[in-house]
Design an enzyme around this catalytic site. Structure first.
Site: not given
Ligand code: ADE
Ligand code: ZN
Length: 349
Positions: A25, A27, A205, A208, A286-287
């Site tokens: 996971h 991005h 997703h 969340e 994630d990011d």
């Molecule tokens: N795009 C990038 N990170 C995300 C996240 N945590 N949830 C939804 N969309 C995303």
């Molecule tokens: Zn994500």
């Protein structure tokens, strides 16, 4: 006592570093570190609304998913050329390699770029070149997941899918991300049906910020085989039973959940509880450029806050392979390798 704790923690951190892992996971646009954002802004003569890297970092103070997404989409404006997408992806792969990630399944958000005039081919080719180089240089394997933006319409999803058709041989699956609340899986039922006709696996997703019902709908209406996040599944006992019984993977992102205020503190994060319930949970970043850490940072933060044992850490590393799209033979090879490394780590005690 303090020395004892520090030693135990140090030993567990060593184990985290030594274990091979996958990331499921991630991005790629969320790996854009402030330094690279500024360098690309200069290279492409794009003006950023921040005077310095420190000022940009100071803006990473999110109160929910949307406040993060606003910044994340604005930051992506510096990505214009094939070389930019290559540089972005290569920087991530170097970090993943440092963390002993041997396989990664990454998202890219084509609409973030095509809707501001960057051709799909530019985005795809830059990312692909870096992925192929990591495979050749380190044997780091990967899968590329085309993720649709759920705040846009289903028709816009069909339109961008059309642009991707000439490159389908290099795309390994489809995903769904962006603003969750108010954009339920049902909105994309026809689009995901089309994706499945292309014979590629789908993930989404769900759970969340959105409710457990979105996780159920992602499974039943979109027919996804893996859920990204899914932490709110715990609010529905029947759903948890299904996730455990079918061993549906949940790609959990602990540091992200804290930075986006899904949970207040890491001590309150349900990762350990989920593991103990028999859910197939994995740890992901994630990011990472926005949330303060890559995969090993996430493992370490959980280990400290949730008192994970060596057995928990090993199970999470194993889950990362079990939940991946690697072949059964490759999974078996990696699981055996993990056991060997764990035994050697115990002997070195
Ligand atoms: N795009 C990038 N990170 C995300 C996240 N945590 N949830 C939804 N969309 C995303
Ligand atoms: Zn994500």
């Amino acid at each position: 006592m303090t020395t004892q704790c520090t030693n135990t923690q140090h030993r567990l951190y060593q184990l985290i570093g030594q274990l091979p892992k996958t990331e499921l996971h991630l991005h790629i646009e969320g790996t854009l570190e402030p330094e690279l954002m500024f360098a690309l802004a200069q290279r492409n003569q794009v003006t950023l609304p921040y005077a310095s890297i420190d000022e940009l970092r100071a803006a990473y103070d999110f109160h929910n998913l949307q406040s993060f997404l606003d910044l994340y989409y604005a930051g992506a404006a510096v990505l214009l050329t094939e070389q930019d997408f290559y540089d972005l992806t290569w920087a991530y792969l170097q970090k993943a390699h440092d963390d002993n990630i041997v396989h990664t399944e990454i998202f890219f958000d084509p609409q973030t770029h095509t809707l501001r005039g960057v051709p799909f081919a530019i985005v795809y080719q830059g990312i692909r070149r870096a992925l192929d180089e990591a495979q050749a240089q380190w044997g780091l394997s990967s899968r590329l997941i085309f993720s649709f933006l759920r705040h846009l319409t289903e028709q816009e999803g069909f339109d961008v899918l059309e642009q991707a058709m000439p490159f389908l041989q290099g795309i390994d699956g489809f995903g769904l991300d962006s603003s969750e609340k108010g954009h339920p899986p049902a909105k994309f039922e026809r689009l995901f049906k089309r994706c499945q006709e292309l014979n590629l696996p789908c993930v989404a997703h769900a759970g969340e910020e959105g409710p457990a019902a979105y996780v159920m709908d992602a499974l039943h209406l979109l027919n996804v085989k893996r859920i990204d996040h899914g932490v709110r599944s715990l609010e529905n006992a029947e759903l948890v039973r299904q996730l455990v019984a079918e061993q549906i993977p949940l790609t959990v992102c602990p540091l992200s959940n804290i930075r986006l205020k899904v949970f207040t503190t890491m001590q309150e994060h349900p990762l350990k509880q989920m593991l103990d319930m028999g859910l197939l949970v994995t740890i992901n970043s994630d990011d990472p450029a926005y949330f303060g850490g890559y995969v090993n940072d996430n493992f370490k933060a959980c280990t400290t806050a949730l008192n994970l044992s060596d057995q928990d850490i090993v199970q999470l590393a194993k889950n990362s392979f079990i939940a991946s799209w690697l072949s059964d033979a490759e999974k078996a090879r990696q699981l055996a390798e993990i056991d060997q490394i764990w035994q050697a780590w115990k002997l070195a005690d």
